[in-house]
Every structure is written in structure tokens, then in C-alpha cells.
Write a protein that holds these residues in place. Structure first.
Motif, PDB file in Angstrom:
ATOM      1  N   LYS A  47       0.890  -1.181   0.165  1.00  0.00           N
ATOM      2  CA  LYS A  47       0.158   0.374  -0.756  1.00  0.00           C
ATOM      3  C   LYS A  47       1.044   0.880   0.341  1.00  0.00           C
ATOM      4  N   LYS A  48       0.646   2.059  -1.533  1.00  0.00           N
ATOM      5  CA  LYS A  48       1.490   3.594  -0.951  1.00  0.00           C
ATOM      6  C   LYS A  48       0.703   4.490  -1.073  1.00  0.00           C
ATOM      7  N   GLY A  49       0.575   5.313  -0.486  1.00  0.00           N
ATOM      8  CA  GLY A  49      -0.112   6.392  -0.851  1.00  0.00           C
ATOM      9  C   GLY A  49      -1.453   5.905  -0.409  1.00  0.00           C
ATOM     10  N   GLY A  50      -2.682   6.191  -1.816  1.00  0.00           N
ATOM     11  CA  GLY A  50      -3.654   5.848  -1.458  1.00  0.00           C
ATOM     12  C   GLY A  50      -3.448   4.611  -2.534  1.00  0.00           C
ATOM     13  N   VAL A  51      -2.622   3.841  -3.333  1.00  0.00           N
ATOM     14  CA  VAL A  51      -2.827   2.893  -4.316  1.00  0.00           C
ATOM     15  C   VAL A  51      -2.588   1.511  -3.604  1.00  0.00           C
ATOM     16  N   HIS A  52      -2.673   0.414  -4.321  1.00  0.00           N
ATOM     17  CA  HIS A  52      -2.522  -0.339  -3.513  1.00  0.00           C
ATOM     18  C   HIS A  52      -2.253  -1.212  -4.648  1.00  0.00           C
ATOM     19  N   ALA A  53      -1.246  -2.588  -4.368  1.00  0.00           N
ATOM     20  CA  ALA A  53      -0.438  -3.638  -5.552  1.00  0.00           C
ATOM     21  C   ALA A  53      -0.343  -4.266  -4.596  1.00  0.00           C
ATOM     22  N   ALA A  54       0.022  -5.641  -5.446  1.00  0.00           N
ATOM     23  CA  ALA A  54       0.309  -7.052  -5.053  1.00  0.00           C
ATOM     24  C   ALA A  54       0.897  -7.378  -6.621  1.00  0.00           C
ATOM     25  N   ASP A  55       1.961  -8.544  -6.196  1.00  0.00           N
ATOM     26  CA  ASP A  55       2.561  -9.631  -6.686  1.00  0.00           C
ATOM     27  C   ASP A  55       3.003 -10.905  -6.180  1.00  0.00           C
ATOM     28  N   ILE A  56       3.351 -11.706  -7.202  1.00  0.00           N
ATOM     29  CA  ILE A  56       3.517 -13.199  -6.792  1.00  0.00           C
ATOM     30  C   ILE A  56       4.574 -13.608  -7.886  1.00  0.00           C
ATOM     31  N   ALA A  57       5.490 -13.659  -7.093  1.00  0.00           N
ATOM     32  CA  ALA A  57       6.932 -13.638  -7.794  1.00  0.00           C
ATOM     33  C   ALA A  57       7.586 -15.517  -7.324  1.00  0.00           C
ATOM     34  N   THR A  58       7.540 -16.697  -8.217  1.00  0.00           N
ATOM     35  CA  THR A  58       8.602 -18.019  -8.370  1.00  0.00           C
ATOM     36  C   THR A  58      10.251 -17.886  -8.592  1.00  0.00           C
ATOM     37  N   GLN A  59      10.546 -18.852  -7.662  1.00  0.00           N
ATOM     38  CA  GLN A  59      12.341 -19.076  -8.449  1.00  0.00           C
ATOM     39  C   GLN A  59      12.589 -20.253  -8.472  1.00  0.00           C
ATOM     40  N   LYS A  61      15.805 -22.688  -8.791  1.00  0.00           N
ATOM     41  CA  LYS A  61      17.508 -23.472 -10.133  1.00  0.00           C
ATOM     42  C   LYS A  61      17.015 -24.497 -10.260  1.00  0.00           C
ATOM     43  N   TYR A  62      18.013 -24.414 -11.281  1.00  0.00           N
ATOM     44  CA  TYR A  62      18.461 -25.669 -12.450  1.00  0.00           C
ATOM     45  C   TYR A  62      19.857 -26.183 -12.588  1.00  0.00           C
ATOM     46  N   LYS A  63      20.658 -26.989 -12.003  1.00  0.00           N
ATOM     47  CA  LYS A  63      21.541 -27.646 -12.536  1.00  0.00           C
ATOM     48  C   LYS A  63      22.345 -25.817 -12.729  1.00  0.00           C
ATOM     49  N   ASN A  64      23.266 -25.130 -13.823  1.00  0.00           N
ATOM     50  CA  ASN A  64      23.550 -23.926 -13.131  1.00  0.00           C
ATOM     51  C   ASN A  64      22.303 -22.783 -13.992  1.00  0.00           C
ATOM     52  N   ALA A  65      21.128 -23.121 -13.982  1.00  0.00           N
ATOM     53  CA  ALA A  65      19.987 -22.220 -14.404  1.00  0.00           C
ATOM     54  C   ALA A  65      19.129 -21.399 -13.037  1.00  0.00           C
ATOM     55  N   LEU A  66      18.598 -20.451 -13.237  1.00  0.00           N
ATOM     56  CA  LEU A  66      18.426 -19.961 -12.220  1.00  0.00           C
ATOM     57  C   LEU A  66      16.906 -18.895 -13.454  1.00  0.00           C
ATOM     58  N   PHE A  67      15.605 -19.662 -12.533  1.00  0.00           N
ATOM     59  CA  PHE A  67      13.945 -19.059 -13.306  1.00  0.00           C
ATOM     60  C   PHE A  67      13.637 -17.897 -12.378  1.00  0.00           C
ATOM     61  N   ASP A  68      13.384 -17.101 -12.676  1.00  0.00           N
ATOM     62  CA  ASP A  68      12.777 -15.690 -12.048  1.00  0.00           C
ATOM     63  C   ASP A  68      11.338 -15.613 -13.203  1.00  0.00           C
ATOM     64  N   VAL A  69       9.682 -15.236 -12.225  1.00  0.00           N
ATOM     65  CA  VAL A  69       8.962 -15.182 -12.819  1.00  0.00           C
ATOM     66  C   VAL A  69       8.298 -14.608 -11.573  1.00  0.00           C
ATOM     67  N   LYS A  70       8.069 -12.865 -12.227  1.00  0.00           N
ATOM     68  CA  LYS A  70       7.198 -12.759 -11.807  1.00  0.00           C
ATOM     69  C   LYS A  70       5.403 -11.620 -12.530  1.00  0.00           C
ATOM     70  N   ILE A  71       4.258 -12.096 -11.397  1.00  0.00           N
ATOM     71  CA  ILE A  71       3.188 -11.709 -12.391  1.00  0.00           C
ATOM     72  C   ILE A  71       2.690 -10.418 -11.204  1.00  0.00           C
ATOM     73  N   ASP A  72       2.065  -9.159 -11.312  1.00  0.00           N
ATOM     74  CA  ASP A  72       2.062  -7.938 -10.940  1.00  0.00           C
ATOM     75  C   ASP A  72       0.374  -7.738 -10.822  1.00  0.00           C
ATOM     76  N   THR A  73      -0.664  -7.040 -10.537  1.00  0.00           N
ATOM     77  CA  THR A  73      -1.515  -6.392 -10.710  1.00  0.00           C
ATOM     78  C   THR A  73      -1.851  -5.734 -11.369  1.00  0.00           C
ATOM     79  N   ASP A  74      -0.612  -5.265 -12.531  1.00  0.00           N
ATOM     80  CA  ASP A  74      -1.250  -4.901 -13.656  1.00  0.00           C
ATOM     81  C   ASP A  74      -1.196  -5.525 -14.960  1.00  0.00           C
TER      82      ASP A  74
END
Length: 276
Positions: A47-59, A61-74
Motif C-alpha cells: 500500500k503506497k499512499g492510496g494505491v494498492h498493489a500486489a505481485d506473486i514471484a516464483t524462483q 534453480k536447475y543446475k546452472n540456471a536460475l528462473f525468476d517469474v513475477k506476475i503483478d496486478t497490472d
């Protein structure tokens, strides 16, 4: 990876983190979970001022690779893939956001015992190109960065810096904003666990003849509670209290006040981060 001088972005980072990290005037709540397969899931509400926001992030790791995915309310999805050691001492980072198809970016980092070089470019027809280089050792390093716009054929930035790092102290000087600003900082730790420290920073803007001097500190009350404070010459005073309610789970309360305008209401922030 080598134990060389580090990235250009590491110059002055320790002092900057002590003066800025965890200070906020918002309300933030996050909770993280980890599965047996190694997938990390973090949900965040803000909650920033009067604005609400949210997100979900997943991470994941497989061997030498790292995968990050983030989904937000926009309804935007940011995906970042990090590959280490695709070549010796090399790291590659690719990122893109949907539906902004022009946001795709590729960065390559090369680490050597006496040098670190990075190159990043937007994956579009006329990309912005950023290049950094750092020479030296973990104790003393010299670095520079430059940005180039292939559309206008102009440099968007060129900065340089120097850093001296010891086990209990760190000194850095950065010439930034195309030579229009100079920032010097010094951080000193008073204990071997680095839970009590003092920091000072001087920033000068040549074009406006403006100076900003900031001092701050960190003090550990006990093994689970710490306090931080900072004050600049413009009268802005900030303070925070951070407590570890459970292992790796933190609650942070922060405040900022203008000491030259006490009639104004202070700004308060609250953050709660829960991790198993």
C-alpha cells in the motif's frame, strides 16, 4: 566465479544500503514458501499512499540456471533467466516483460581475478547499450560505465568510481551524471559480525552548486533487534526498528521527519516479511 574486483555497481553499494535499505513510508507484507522440489514462491502486498498493489514471484534453480517469474496486478509478467558458467567465469542474464515486448534485455558478465566486464543491450532494432569495466582486486578497484543510444547516437551516461575495501571499512568515490556530480562515502564496522556501523556520505551537484551531507548508523540491540538512523544537512531525519520475530522473518517499522518543518506530519512505514 573469480574473486576479483566485483561489478561497477558494487562501488559504494555497502554505504548506500546502510543509508537506504529498509527505509520506507509504505505498508508492505510478504510471505515466502519453499517446496521440496526447490521452487520458491513469494507473495507481496503493498500500500503506497492510496494505491494498492500486489505481485506473486516464483524462483526455481536447475543446475546452472536460475528462473525468476513475477506476475503483478497490472497483468504484466516479468521473466528473468540467469545462466552461470555458460563459458568459464561468465554469467548471462536475459529478461523480458509481457505484454511490453520491447522490454527484452540481455546482459553478459565476465569475471576475472583482476577485472570484471559487463555488457547489456535491449533486444530491439535500435537498442540502448550499457558497458561497465572494473579493474583491481577485492581490496582496491577502479571502474567506469557508459551508456550509448544507437537511435540518437549519443552517450546517455558516463561515470567513473574508485573503491577501497577492508574487513572493517569501505571507502568509495563516484564521479557521476556525466561528470556533473561527485559522491564520496565511508562505512566503518565496529564489530566482527558487522551489526554495528557508522556511515557518512557527501554528494555535490556541480551544475546547481548543491551539497548534501548524510550521516547514519546501525546498532544491534540484541541478536534479533537492530535500529538504524540517518540525518542530512537539509534536516531530514530517518529512523527504523527491525526485529526478527522468527528465524528469517522480519518486522520493520520506519519513520521520516523534516526537522526544519516540524508542523508537517512525519511519514511512517511498516514492513512484514515472513519466511519459513
Amino acid at each position: 566465479m573469480s574473486k576479483g574486483p566485483g561489478l561497477f555497481t558494487d562501488i559504494g553499494k555497502k554505504a548506500k544500503d546502510l543509508l537506504t535499505r529498509d527505509y520506507n513510508s509504505d505498508q508492505k507484507f510478504s510471505i515466502s514458501t519453499y517446496s521440496a522440489s526447490g521452487v520458491a514462491l513469494t507473495s507481496t502486498a503493498l500500500k503506497k499512499g492510496g494505491v494498492h498493489a500486489a505481485d506473486i514471484a516464483t524462483q526455481y534453480k536447475y543446475k546452472n540456471a536460475l528462473f525468476d517469474v513475477k506476475i503483478d496486478t497490472d497483468s504484466s509478467v516479468l521473466t528473468t533467466v540467469t545462466l552461470t558458467e555458460i563459458l568459464p567465469s561468465t554469467k548471462a542474464i536475459a529478461s523480458f516483460k509481457v505484454p511490453d515486448y520491447n522490454s527484452a534485455k540481455l546482459e553478459v558478465q565476465y569475471f576475472h581475478d583482476h577485472a570484471t566486464v559487463t555488457a547489456a543491450a535491449a533486444l530491439k532494432q535500435n537498442p540502448l547499450i550499457d558497458i561497465t569495466a572494473t579493474l583491481g582486486s577485492p581490496v582496491i578497484s577502479f571502474g567506469a560505465e557508459a551508456g550509448y543510444d544507437t537511435t540518437s547516437k549519443t552517450f546517455t551516461k558516463y561515470n567513473a568510481g574508485i573503491s577501497v575495501t577492508k574487513p572493517d571499512a569501505c571507502l568509495s568515490i563516484i564521479l557521476g551524471d556525466k561528470g556533473d556530480s561527485l559522491k564520496a562515502s565511508y562505512l566503518h564496522h565496529f564489530d566482527e559480525f558487522k551489526r554495528t556501523a557508522a556511515v557518512g556520505e557527501v554528494y555535490r551537484k556541480f551544475s546547481t552548486n548543491e551539497n548534501t551531507i548524510t550521516v547514519g548508523g546501525l546498532y544491534a540491540i540484541d541478536h534479533s533487534t537492530s535500529v538504524k538512523a540517518k540525518l542530512n544537512n537539509h534536516g531530514t531525519l530517518g529512523a527504523l526498528l527491525q526485529h526478527e520475530v522468527l528465524p528469517r522473518s522480519l518486522v520493520t517499522v520506519s519513520s521520516e521527519i523534516d526537522t526544519k518543518a516540524l508542523e508537517k506530519h512525519p511519514r511512517f512505514g511498516l514492513s512484514l516479511a515472513l519466511k519459513p
